[in-house]
Design an enzyme around this catalytic site. Structure first.
Site, short mmCIF file in Angstrom:
data_model
loop_
_atom_site.label_atom_id
_atom_site.label_comp_id
_atom_site.label_asym_id
_atom_site.label_seq_id
_atom_site.Cartn_x
_atom_site.Cartn_y
_atom_site.Cartn_z
N ASN A 9 -47.91 -28.98 -0.31
CA ASN A 9 -49.14 -28.24 -0.60
C ASN A 9 -48.77 -26.76 -0.60
OD1 ASN A 9 -51.62 -27.00 -0.63
ND2 ASN A 9 -52.30 -27.79 1.36
N LYS A 11 -50.53 -24.27 -1.28
CA LYS A 11 -51.65 -23.39 -0.89
C LYS A 11 -51.71 -22.18 -1.84
CE LYS A 11 -51.38 -25.26 3.73
NZ LYS A 11 -51.60 -25.11 5.16
N HIS A 96 -59.08 -30.73 2.50
CA HIS A 96 -58.16 -30.00 3.38
C HIS A 96 -58.98 -29.19 4.39
CE1 HIS A 96 -55.08 -27.33 4.87
NE2 HIS A 96 -54.20 -28.20 4.41
N GLU A 98 -58.65 -26.32 5.48
CA GLU A 98 -58.92 -24.93 5.08
C GLU A 98 -60.14 -24.87 4.15
OE1 GLU A 98 -54.91 -24.14 3.77
OE2 GLU A 98 -54.27 -24.32 5.85
N GLU A 167 -54.12 -34.46 9.33
CA GLU A 167 -53.61 -33.12 9.62
C GLU A 167 -54.39 -32.52 10.78
OE1 GLU A 167 -51.52 -31.40 5.86
OE2 GLU A 167 -53.60 -30.76 5.89
N GLY A 173 -49.62 -24.72 10.28
CA GLY A 173 -49.11 -23.36 10.20
C GLY A 173 -48.92 -22.69 11.55
N SER A 213 -47.08 -28.40 10.47
CA SER A 213 -45.79 -27.90 10.96
C SER A 213 -44.68 -28.95 10.88
CB SER A 213 -45.92 -27.36 12.38
OG SER A 213 -46.80 -26.25 12.40
P1 13P Z 1 -47.92 -26.43 7.44
O1 13P Z 1 -46.85 -27.45 7.07
O2 13P Z 1 -47.60 -25.05 6.95
O3 13P Z 1 -48.26 -26.50 8.89
O4 13P Z 1 -49.24 -26.86 6.63
C1 13P Z 1 -49.66 -28.17 6.66
C2 13P Z 1 -50.75 -28.34 5.67
O5 13P Z 1 -51.82 -27.81 5.82
C3 13P Z 1 -50.47 -29.14 4.47
O6 13P Z 1 -51.63 -29.42 3.76
#
Ligand code: 13P
Length: 251
Positions: A9, A11, A96, A98, A167, A173, A213
């Site tokens: 992803n 982002k 997601h 976010e 997740e 992150g 992560s």
């Molecule tokens: P990270 O791998 O940067 O923690 O992000 C995970 C994520 O949100 C994938 O959709």
């Protein structure tokens, strides 16, 4: 049997030129050393039409990170599932954390998005997961059950086309990963919910990815769990060496 999948992803990272370069490099790397799992890259909308023709579809699937909850029309700035599919993309991340947190996507909105994605033959990668306070209050099972219930209005046939991603928001992150035991425990719980709703066969065939992560150093241990079928990767998907390291966890 269900598939093992490593999905990236991106982002809101990489301009168009950088994104094309990353996709090309990944394509060359995986052509030289074939993966033992399905590989998907989910990119910003504007990259899709440029990235789909440069990757070998047999090795790398391409997806969007979102799509609209409406079919078409006067929705300025939105991108429909049909538009995503017309680029040659085959997947779309939906739900997601976010998008849920920053853009207030509700379960009703997500239900519409999932239905439109499926109607356009896109495979949704549907994300669920609890925030830190919910984990600390030991409410993670309750939270994922509620989030998952928003796609339980689908027929068994449609649900079978969905990929799930667990997740935990506190692991995204942050460098804080769920332990292999925590991941296995909740993935097994998620699979049991699917079995209760759609039966054992559908549950056994659903890929459930872990995200948060995930990196080359912890991917093997996470993916070794019987109910963890791969990963949804953020930061580590932006560098081929890291993403390949995670893909190689299946070797
Ligand atoms: P990270 O791998 O940067 O923690 O992000 C995970 C994520 O949100 C994938 O959709």
């Amino acid at each position: 049997m269900r598939k093992n999948i490593v999905a990236g992803n991106w982002k809101m990272n990489k301009n168009l030129q950088e994104g094309i370069a990353l996709a090309k490099e990944l394509n060359e790397t995986l052509a030289a050393d074939k993966p033992n799992c399905d590989v998907v890259i989910c990119t910003p909308f504007i990259h899709l039409a440029s990235v789909t023709p440069i990757v070998d579809k047999a090795v790398i699937g391409v997806g969007a990170e979102n799509c609209a909850d409406k079919v078409s029309g006067a929705y300025t700035g939105e991108v429909s599932a049909e538009m995503v599919a017309s680029t040659g993309a085959e997947y779309v991340i939906l739900g997601h954390s976010e998008r849920r947190a920053y853009y207030h996507e509700t379960v009703e909105i997500l239900e519409e998005k999932v239905k439109l994605a499926l109607a356009n033959n896109l495979k949704p990668i549907f994300c669920i997961g609890e925030v830190l306070e919910e984990r600390e209050a030991n409410k993670q099972n309750e939270v994922v059950a509620t989030q998952l219930a928003s796609v339980f209005s689908l027929s068994a046939e449609d649900f079978s086309k969905i990929i799930l991603a667990y997740e935990p928001v506190w692991a995204i992150g942050t460098g804080k990963t769920a332990t292999a035991e925590q991941a296995q425990e909740i993935h097994a719980f998620i699979r049991s919910l699917i079995a209760d709703k759609y039966g054992k066969e559908v549950a056994e065939n659903t890929s459930i990815l872990y995200g948060g992560s995930c990196k080359p150093s912890n991917a093997k241990e996470l993916f070794a769990n019987p109910d963890v079928d791969g990963g949804l990767i953020g930061g580590a998907a932006l560098k081929v060496v890291d993403f390949k390291g995670i893909i190689d966890a299946f070797k």
